[in-house]
Every structure is written in C-alpha cells, then in structure tokens.
Design an enzyme around this catalytic site. Structure first.
Site, PDB file in Angstrom:
ATOM      1  N   ARG A   1      -1.968 -32.137  23.654  1.00 42.84           N
ATOM      2  CA  ARG A   1      -2.336 -32.586  22.935  1.00 42.84           C
ATOM      3  C   ARG A   1      -0.793 -33.581  22.648  1.00 42.84           C
ATOM      4  NH1 ARG A   1      -5.297 -29.770  18.826  1.00 42.84           N
ATOM      5  NH2 ARG A   1      -5.689 -31.180  17.579  1.00 42.84           N
TER       6      ARG A   1
ATOM      7  N   GLN B   1      -6.841 -36.722   8.259  1.00 45.40           N
ATOM      8  CA  GLN B   1      -6.781 -35.160   8.401  1.00 45.40           C
ATOM      9  C   GLN B   1      -6.593 -35.093  10.049  1.00 45.40           C
ATOM     10  OE1 GLN B   1     -11.536 -33.956   7.707  1.00 45.40           O
ATOM     11  NE2 GLN B   1     -11.655 -36.009   7.640  1.00 45.40           N
ATOM     12  N   ASN B   2      -5.671 -35.939  10.285  1.00 46.94           N
ATOM     13  CA  ASN B   2      -5.587 -35.825  10.961  1.00 46.94           C
ATOM     14  C   ASN B   2      -4.411 -35.552  11.699  1.00 46.94           C
ATOM     15  OD1 ASN B   2      -7.790 -37.274  12.328  1.00 46.94           O
ATOM     16  ND2 ASN B   2      -6.899 -39.173  12.168  1.00 46.94           N
TER      17      ASN B   2
ATOM     18  N   ASP C   1      -2.171 -36.424  14.125  1.00 46.28           N
ATOM     19  CA  ASP C   1      -1.472 -37.214  15.028  1.00 46.28           C
ATOM     20  C   ASP C   1      -0.201 -38.301  13.978  1.00 46.28           C
ATOM     21  OD1 ASP C   1      -2.667 -39.429  14.651  1.00 46.28           O
ATOM     22  OD2 ASP C   1      -4.296 -38.951  15.445  1.00 46.28           O
TER      23      ASP C   1
ATOM     24  N   HIS D   1      -3.986 -32.022   7.141  1.00 47.90           N
ATOM     25  CA  HIS D   1      -4.141 -30.874   7.937  1.00 47.90           C
ATOM     26  C   HIS D   1      -2.754 -30.823   8.905  1.00 47.90           C
ATOM     27  CE1 HIS D   1      -8.969 -30.902   8.466  1.00 47.90           C
ATOM     28  NE2 HIS D   1      -8.253 -30.205   6.913  1.00 47.90           N
TER      29      HIS D   1
ATOM     30  N   CYS E   1       7.833 -21.120  12.064  1.00 44.02           N
ATOM     31  CA  CYS E   1       7.960 -19.564  12.952  1.00 44.02           C
ATOM     32  C   CYS E   1       6.761 -19.273  12.375  1.00 44.02           C
ATOM     33  CB  CYS E   1       9.438 -19.753  12.561  1.00 44.02           C
ATOM     34  SG  CYS E   1       9.683 -17.937  12.065  1.00 44.02           S
TER      35      CYS E   1
ATOM     36  N   SER F   1     -16.568 -36.805  10.786  1.00 47.40           N
ATOM     37  CA  SER F   1     -17.360 -36.030  10.666  1.00 47.40           C
ATOM     38  C   SER F   1     -18.253 -35.291   9.222  1.00 47.40           C
ATOM     39  CB  SER F   1     -17.381 -35.101  11.943  1.00 47.40           C
ATOM     40  OG  SER F   1     -16.884 -34.012  11.978  1.00 47.40           O
TER      41      SER F   1
ATOM     42  N   ALA G   1     -13.793 -48.374  14.443  1.00 41.22           N
ATOM     43  CA  ALA G   1     -12.338 -48.584  13.341  1.00 41.22           C
ATOM     44  C   ALA G   1     -12.334 -49.673  14.006  1.00 41.22           C
ATOM     45  CB  ALA G   1     -11.868 -47.454  13.288  1.00 41.22           C
TER      46      ALA G   1
HETATM   47  C1  BJW Z   1     -15.534 -42.556  15.357  1.00 43.08           C
HETATM   48  C2  BJW Z   1     -14.957 -43.446  16.601  1.00 43.08           C
HETATM   49  C3  BJW Z   1     -13.870 -45.137  16.262  1.00 43.08           C
HETATM   50  C4  BJW Z   1     -15.432 -41.523  17.289  1.00 43.08           C
HETATM   51  N1  BJW Z   1     -14.733 -45.300  14.997  1.00 43.08           N
HETATM   52  N2  BJW Z   1     -15.403 -43.448  13.960  1.00 43.08           N
HETATM   53  C5  BJW Z   1     -17.254 -24.781   2.252  1.00 43.08           C
HETATM   54  C6  BJW Z   1     -18.420 -24.640   3.786  1.00 43.08           C
HETATM   55  C7  BJW Z   1     -18.596 -24.503   4.679  1.00 43.08           C
HETATM   56  C8  BJW Z   1     -16.875 -23.755   5.184  1.00 43.08           C
HETATM   57  C9  BJW Z   1     -16.387 -23.422   4.995  1.00 43.08           C
HETATM   58  C10 BJW Z   1     -16.207 -24.673   3.398  1.00 43.08           C
HETATM   59  N3  BJW Z   1     -15.159 -24.278   3.153  1.00 43.08           N
HETATM   60  C11 BJW Z   1     -13.995 -23.800   3.572  1.00 43.08           C
HETATM   61  C12 BJW Z   1     -14.807 -22.974   5.080  1.00 43.08           C
HETATM   62  C13 BJW Z   1     -14.418 -22.824   6.142  1.00 43.08           C
HETATM   63  C14 BJW Z   1     -13.439 -23.344   7.495  1.00 43.08           C
HETATM   64  C15 BJW Z   1     -14.538 -24.833   7.910  1.00 43.08           C
HETATM   65  O1  BJW Z   1     -14.320 -26.140   7.162  1.00 43.08           O
HETATM   66  N4  BJW Z   1     -15.840 -24.745   8.543  1.00 43.08           N
HETATM   67  C16 BJW Z   1     -16.906 -26.038   8.715  1.00 43.08           C
HETATM   68  C17 BJW Z   1     -16.713 -25.977  10.396  1.00 43.08           C
HETATM   69  C18 BJW Z   1     -17.831 -24.840   8.722  1.00 43.08           C
HETATM   70  N5  BJW Z   1     -12.357 -24.455   6.286  1.00 43.08           N
HETATM   71  C19 BJW Z   1     -11.055 -24.049   6.952  1.00 43.08           C
HETATM   72  O2  BJW Z   1     -11.221 -23.031   7.374  1.00 43.08           O
HETATM   73  C20 BJW Z   1     -10.500 -24.523   5.651  1.00 43.08           C
HETATM   74  N6  BJW Z   1      -9.438 -23.774   5.721  1.00 43.08           N
HETATM   75  C21 BJW Z   1     -10.091 -22.963   4.456  1.00 43.08           C
HETATM   76  O3  BJW Z   1     -11.388 -23.307   3.621  1.00 43.08           O
HETATM   77  O4  BJW Z   1      -9.404 -21.330   3.951  1.00 43.08           O
HETATM   78  C22 BJW Z   1      -9.655 -21.228   2.777  1.00 43.08           C
HETATM   79  C23 BJW Z   1      -8.594 -20.656   2.272  1.00 43.08           C
HETATM   80  C24 BJW Z   1      -7.903 -20.914   0.683  1.00 43.08           C
HETATM   81  C25 BJW Z   1      -7.091 -19.741   0.529  1.00 43.08           C
HETATM   82  C26 BJW Z   1      -6.276 -19.596   1.469  1.00 43.08           C
HETATM   83  C27 BJW Z   1      -6.497 -18.855   2.733  1.00 43.08           C
HETATM   84  C28 BJW Z   1      -7.544 -19.376   3.349  1.00 43.08           C
HETATM   85  C29 BJW Z   1      -9.366 -24.793   6.797  1.00 43.08           C
HETATM   86  C30 BJW Z   1     -10.172 -26.142   7.757  1.00 43.08           C
HETATM   87  C31 BJW Z   1      -8.405 -26.590   8.808  1.00 43.08           C
HETATM   88  C32 BJW Z   1      -9.387 -27.597  10.013  1.00 43.08           C
HETATM   89  N7  BJW Z   1      -8.205 -27.532  10.891  1.00 43.08           N
HETATM   90  C33 BJW Z   1      -8.541 -28.402  11.907  1.00 43.08           C
HETATM   91  C34 BJW Z   1      -7.766 -28.587  13.449  1.00 43.08           C
HETATM   92  C35 BJW Z   1      -6.606 -28.915  12.898  1.00 43.08           C
HETATM   93  C36 BJW Z   1      -5.610 -28.444  13.963  1.00 43.08           C
HETATM   94  C37 BJW Z   1      -6.029 -29.373  15.347  1.00 43.08           C
HETATM   95  O5  BJW Z   1      -5.255 -30.738  15.510  1.00 43.08           O
HETATM   96  O6  BJW Z   1      -6.203 -29.053  16.477  1.00 43.08           O
HETATM   97  O7  BJW Z   1      -8.656 -30.259  11.817  1.00 43.08           O
HETATM   98  S1  BJW Z   1     -10.221 -28.411  11.871  1.00 43.08           S
HETATM   99  C38 BJW Z   1     -10.736 -30.168  13.011  1.00 43.08           C
HETATM  100  O8  BJW Z   1     -11.841 -31.044  11.970  1.00 43.08           O
HETATM  101  C39 BJW Z   1      -9.449 -30.840  12.663  1.00 43.08           C
HETATM  102  C40 BJW Z   1     -10.066 -31.998  11.990  1.00 43.08           C
HETATM  103  O9  BJW Z   1      -9.045 -32.302  11.409  1.00 43.08           O
HETATM  104  C41 BJW Z   1     -11.216 -31.721  11.122  1.00 43.08           C
HETATM  105  C42 BJW Z   1     -11.809 -32.560  10.490  1.00 43.08           C
HETATM  106  O10 BJW Z   1     -12.960 -33.514  11.909  1.00 43.08           O
HETATM  107  P1  BJW Z   1     -12.483 -34.800  12.182  1.00 43.08           P
HETATM  108  O11 BJW Z   1     -11.664 -35.422  11.877  1.00 43.08           O
HETATM  109  O12 BJW Z   1     -14.035 -35.468  10.919  1.00 43.08           O
HETATM  110  O13 BJW Z   1     -12.515 -35.019  13.496  1.00 43.08           O
HETATM  111  P2  BJW Z   1     -14.822 -34.859  15.228  1.00 43.08           P
HETATM  112  O14 BJW Z   1     -14.352 -35.116  15.819  1.00 43.08           O
HETATM  113  O15 BJW Z   1     -15.898 -33.938  13.732  1.00 43.08           O
HETATM  114  O16 BJW Z   1     -15.436 -36.106  14.245  1.00 43.08           O
HETATM  115  C43 BJW Z   1     -15.065 -37.639  14.715  1.00 43.08           C
HETATM  116  C44 BJW Z   1     -15.725 -38.336  13.551  1.00 43.08           C
HETATM  117  O17 BJW Z   1     -15.421 -39.584  14.125  1.00 43.08           O
HETATM  118  C45 BJW Z   1     -17.419 -38.470  14.018  1.00 43.08           C
HETATM  119  O18 BJW Z   1     -18.285 -38.688  13.187  1.00 43.08           O
HETATM  120  C46 BJW Z   1     -17.395 -40.148  15.357  1.00 43.08           C
HETATM  121  O19 BJW Z   1     -19.193 -40.531  15.486  1.00 43.08           O
HETATM  122  C47 BJW Z   1     -16.641 -40.236  14.868  1.00 43.08           C
HETATM  123  N8  BJW Z   1     -16.109 -41.603  15.594  1.00 43.08           N
HETATM  124  N9  BJW Z   1     -15.697 -42.493  17.272  1.00 43.08           N
HETATM  125  C48 BJW Z   1     -14.440 -44.868  14.124  1.00 43.08           C
HETATM  126  N10 BJW Z   1     -14.166 -45.583  17.712  1.00 43.08           N
END
Ligand code: BJW
Length: 263
Positions: free
Chosen positions: A70, A101-102, A104, A119, A127, A194, A236
């Site tokens: 990636r 949240q990206n 990149d 993120h 490390c 999302s 976008a």
């Molecule tokens: C377009 C388009 C175009 C397409 N133009 N638009 C409350 C409720 C339920 C669960 C939880 C909660 N609180 C916490 C949780 C657990 C969990 C969570 O949220 N889970 C859910 C999935 C249910 N959260 C966590 O675990 C977080 N940590 C935490 O809560 O810790 C607690 C803690 C406290 C103290 C000590 C210890 C712990 C951490 C979350 C980390 C998320 N990380 C990721 C991975 C990053 C690394 C990587 O990239 O590999 O971040 S997950 C992934 O999702 C990534 C993204 O930043 C994030 C959001 O995704 P995003 O950006 O919205 O992308 P997509 O693909 O989902 O959507 C794309 C959108 O674009 C779509 O809508 C399309 O329609 C649109 N689109 N083309 C405009 N051209």
C-alpha cells in the site's frame, strides 16, 4: 445545482471550517478505499482483519507486506482535484482544520498545511517496543506478498506500520485537536468517509451538536446522512472543485451575514 450554490455561499461566508476526510477522497488518485474489496494477491484477505495488532503478531510478514504494498502504491499516486480543492479552501477561509482518517500523504502533497492524522501514517513506521518510538526504514519495498518487517536499529524489536489498528487508542493530540476544531467550526465538510469507524465518526457529530452546518460529499449514502444539513452526491474530485469555483469565482452571492463563529 441549487444545493451546490447555497452550500458554496455558506462556505464563502464561513470563518471556521473543518474538512473531515476518509478514504473516498483518495479513490480518484487510484488508492483503493478501505472497504473496497482487496485485489490481486490480497483478494483472499479482509482489510478489517489485517488492520489489527492480533494479525501482526500472528503473521508479521503478511501484515508488513500488505502495508509495504500500500505504501508503494500511495508513493506512486498523485493528489487529485479533490485534495487540491481542500487546499484551495484553506487558502481562502480564515481558519481551516483538515482532519483526515487517511494514512496517505496526499493532503500534504496537495498543499494542505498541517492535516491532523487520526489514524497515523503509512510513512511513520515505529518500533513495537513499549516506547513505540519512530523507526527508520530506508528501503521502500515494492513487493506483492509477505515481507519480513525490519528490526529496530536501536532495540532489535520488530518495526510495525505507524497506523492505528482496531482496538488501539488514537493519538491523543490528534483526537483532541480534531474535537477542539469541530466544536468551534461554522461548517464541517465530511468527504469520502463511510462514517462507521469510531471514535473518528464522532467528529462530525461533535460539530453538529455545537451548531455547525454539516455538509457531506459522497456518491453513496452513509450513516452520517441523518445528521447532515446537505448531502452532495458525487465524487470528491467532481464536487469539491465545483464548490470552490462556485464559492469564490463570483458565481454565488458571498456577502451577507457571516455564519457565526464562537471565538
Ligand atoms: C467516495 C469516493 C469518491 C468512494 N469521492 N467519496 C463505538 C461503536 C462501535 C465500535 C466502536 C466504537 N468505538 C470504538 C469501536 C471499535 C472500533 C470501531 O469503530 N469499529 C467499527 C468498525 C465498528 N474502533 C477502534 O477500534 C478504534 N480504537 C478504539 O476505539 O480504541 C479504544 C481504546 C481506547 C484507549 C486505549 C485503547 C483502546 C481504532 C480505529 C482505528 C481504525 N483504523 C483504520 C485502519 C488504519 C490503518 C490502515 O489503513 O490500514 O482506519 S480502519 C479503516 O477505517 C481506516 C480508515 O481510516 C477508517 C475509516 O474508513 P473510511 O475512510 O471511512 O473508508 P471506507 O472505505 O469505509 O469508506 C469510503 C467512503 O468513500 C465510502 O462511503 C464511499 O462511498 C466513499 N467514496 N469513492 C468521495 N471518489
């Protein structure tokens, strides 16, 4: 069209704007969104399962290889018209905070000044030892499969990607800066997310609760729809430049009562 013009007018009068972005803003740069199906050798894996500390501990080569693939892909990508429009908004509105949240660096390369990365980053490996200090990784691997992660030159522990995995806390400074800006903005523009991952998905809700206008740019509906004052359905790279040109190229009325901005 009317919705675009009235939103542009709002933006042109705003003093404090938060632009909150997700993977969708980078899609038109060729960077797949997080919830797109994985392709090629990665097609049989699930991103939600790879982006966890458990996956890294179980198979560091697999997870490091996925992130290197990636990272190489992002390094070859270029910012699109959506990223450039965000930088243009920053140049025109007095106080703009870009919260992404990206993982990149396309906002930075488009000219955004200091985006808040909730993120982490693909370009800040660290490390896995307790202090989690930054680690130097010089070579950019461009493979398409498992790659053993390097060892930290200082402590010998494995190096991990500098991103926030599921179950991990977000960087405190970044989260505080995002909440602070959202609680004070006139307009929050949520683009290409999302809105399903917390606590990041709370940021637009913080702004809505504080009385800001919520504008969403996404081709698809999201769980944020009910909280948005305006949902502009489109990509976008289509919608954001159109908003900027309608706001500042004189095609909308930009005078009038400024949107209130709590100091
Ligand atoms: C377009 C388009 C175009 C397409 N133009 N638009 C409350 C409720 C339920 C669960 C939880 C909660 N609180 C916490 C949780 C657990 C969990 C969570 O949220 N889970 C859910 C999935 C249910 N959260 C966590 O675990 C977080 N940590 C935490 O809560 O810790 C607690 C803690 C406290 C103290 C000590 C210890 C712990 C951490 C979350 C980390 C998320 N990380 C990721 C991975 C990053 C690394 C990587 O990239 O590999 O971040 S997950 C992934 O999702 C990534 C993204 O930043 C994030 C959001 O995704 P995003 O950006 O919205 O992308 P997509 O693909 O989902 O959507 C794309 C959108 O674009 C779509 O809508 C399309 O329609 C649109 N689109 N083309 C405009 N051209």
């Amino acid at each position: 069209m009317d919705e675009l013009r009235s939103t542009a007018g709002l933006l042109a009068r705003a003093r404090r704007v938060v632009v909150f972005t997700g993977a969708g803003i980078s899609a038109e740069s060729g960077v797949p969104t997080f919830r797109d199906d994985l392709t090629g050798l990665w097609a049989r894996f699930d991103a939600e399962q790879l982006a966890t500390p458990e996956a890294f501990h179980a198979d560091p080569d697999l997870v490091w290889g996925w992130y290197e693939w990636r990272r190489a892909r992002v390094a070859r990508a270029v910012p699109n018209a959506g990223h450039l429009a965000v930088a243009a908004i920053e140049a025109r509105v007095p106080h703009v905070v870009v919260v992404t949240q990206n993982v990149d660096d396309l906002h930075e390369r488009a000219g955004s000044r200091d985006p808040v990365h909730l993120h982490g980053s693909l370009f800040a490996p660290r490390c896995i030892g307790a202090s989690g200090h930054p680690a130097q990784v010089t070579a950019l691997a461009d493979g398409d499969g498992p790659i053993p992660p390097p060892r930290c030159a200082e402590c010998g522990w494995l190096v991990r990607p500098g991103v926030v995995w599921f179950g991990e806390a977000l960087p405190e400074d970044a989260l505080n800066a995002a909440v602070h800006a959202a609680a004070r903005c006139d307009v929050l523009l949520t683009v290409g997310t999302s809105g399903v991952v917390y606590p990041a998905a709370e940021i637009p809700l913080v702004a809505a609760r504080a009385g800001a206008t919520l504008v969403q740019v996404n081709p698809e509906p999201t769980p944020l729809d009910p909280f948005c004052d305006v949902s502009l359905r489109g990509t976008a790279a289509q919608v954001l430049p159109a908003l900027v040109s309608a706001a500042w190229d004189g095609s909308v009325q930009t005078s009038g009562t400024p949107v209130s901005a709590p100091e």
